[in-house]
Design a protein around this motif. Structure first.
Motif, mmCIF file in Angstrom:
data_model
loop_
_atom_site.group_PDB
_atom_site.id
_atom_site.type_symbol
_atom_site.label_atom_id
_atom_site.label_comp_id
_atom_site.label_asym_id
_atom_site.label_seq_id
_atom_site.Cartn_x
_atom_site.Cartn_y
_atom_site.Cartn_z
ATOM 1 N N LYS A 29 44.012 64.767 61.957
ATOM 2 C CA LYS A 29 43.215 63.565 62.124
ATOM 3 C C LYS A 29 42.224 63.495 60.974
ATOM 4 O O LYS A 29 41.871 64.523 60.391
ATOM 5 N N CYS A 30 41.779 62.283 60.654
ATOM 6 C CA CYS A 30 40.731 62.138 59.656
ATOM 7 C C CYS A 30 39.462 61.665 60.358
ATOM 8 O O CYS A 30 39.510 61.110 61.455
ATOM 9 N N ASP A 76 47.608 61.935 60.817
ATOM 10 C CA ASP A 76 46.704 60.817 61.152
ATOM 11 C C ASP A 76 47.331 59.673 61.957
ATOM 12 O O ASP A 76 47.084 58.492 61.662
ATOM 13 N N HIS A 122 41.445 68.683 61.375
ATOM 14 C CA HIS A 122 40.849 67.502 60.752
ATOM 15 C C HIS A 122 40.887 67.642 59.229
ATOM 16 O O HIS A 122 40.654 68.719 58.683
ATOM 17 N N GLN A 135 46.481 57.891 64.353
ATOM 18 C CA GLN A 135 45.308 57.535 65.133
ATOM 19 C C GLN A 135 45.226 56.026 65.355
ATOM 20 O O GLN A 135 45.737 55.234 64.557
#
Length: 296
Positions: A145-146, A96, A171, A98
């Motif tokens: 990624k979330c 993550d 994800h 991000q």
């Protein structure tokens, strides 16, 4: 409760729209203080946006995660191929990284700036590591990624985008990466070519890194596979909010209820996350020695 509010939103949507059952573990909250303030007045708006995204484009991934939770009891790392020698090869899992956690909705909710400085530091650490040549050529790398509610929250950190976009990405439907079957497919492939050590970095240390690392270790252990794959969290490439480094865990009622006031005295939420990971069978190190791969 002191848990990642985005993960609460994801969990609620999953349970309602994908029928995902409980993963069978307690999400012991160690995120620190101040989350209720974030949750008030924002949860309904975020849930509405998130449900729209789920309906538009994410339902197939949620269904996949649900199937993973129900069907993966037969998971096996498979047979290691011959010819891998005596070196324990490592793979890298990056969780993550991000923009949400440095400049996006999540970061702004906590004031951004100094609050996310450690996450930015971890991102720079990953960039330096991957550009330095210290990671052996051909080392498998998987990113996660979330699901987030802002369109600008999805991309990788700006300095990591050119580096990470070349690697595969899965994800996470919750804080637990193991709920996505594609993670296990990737891990199985690495084990079959001699990878015996999974190094983990990411954000945040107190939530997704903590939960995912423990779940990986637990599921390997339950299948009698812990001898085939070590799980190591490298704190030099993990980050958390600055508040979670304050040595005031004894002021958080949830942490006190979980660990006891005496144990929380003089510790931070990050300290308690490290304790919990180690108790869960995860090795936690200040920096993984990529330049000197371990010999069997």
């Amino acid at each position: 409760r002191a848990v990642n509010p985005q993960c609460l939103i994801v969990s609620a949507v999953l349970k309602r729209h994908a029928g995902l059952r409980s993963s069978g573990f307690a999400l012991v909250p160690v995120v620190g203080l101040g989350v209720r303030r974030l949750m008030q007045g924002r949860l309904q708006r975020s849930l509405h946006k998130f449900r729209a995204r789920c309906t538009r484009c994410q339902s197939s991934r949620f269904s996949e995660a649900s199937a993973m939770a129900e069907e993966d009891s037969s998971f096996d790392l498979g047979q290691e191929q011959e010819g891998t020698g005596g070196t324990v090869r490592a793979a890298l899992l990056l969780i993550d990284f991000q923009q949400a956690f440095t400049v996006g909705y999540w970061a702004q909710s906590f004031g951004a700036g100094p609050q996310v400085a450690d996450i930015e530091r971890a991102g720079r650490g990953v960039s330096t590591l991957l550009r330095s040549g210290r990671v052996p050529a051909g080392t498998p790398v998987l990113c996660t990624k979330c699901y987030l509610d802002g369109d600008n929250d999805e991309p990788y950190l700006a300095e990591l985008e050119p580096v990470l976009r070349e690697f595969p990405c899965v994800h996470k439907p919750t804080m637990d990466v193991t709920l996505n079957r594609r993670f296990w497919e990737w891990l199985r492939e690495q084990a079959q070519v001699g990878v015996g050590l999974l190094v983990i970095g990411g954000c945040t240390t107190t939530s997704c890194v903590r939960v995912s690392s423990q779940q990986i270790a637990r599921q390997l252990r339950e299948r009698g596979l812990e001898g085939r794959m070590r799980v190591v969290v490298d704190l030099s490439i993990c980050g958390a909010r600055s508040d979670n480094y304050r040595k005031d865990a004894d002021e958080d009622s949830v942490l006190v209820r979980t660990y006891g006031r005496a144990f929380c005295m003089g510790k931070s939420a990050v300290d308690l996350a490290v304790v919990q990971m180690r108790q869960g069978g995860v090795e936690v190190v200040d920096g993984f020695p990529w330049a000197s791969q371990l010999e069997t």
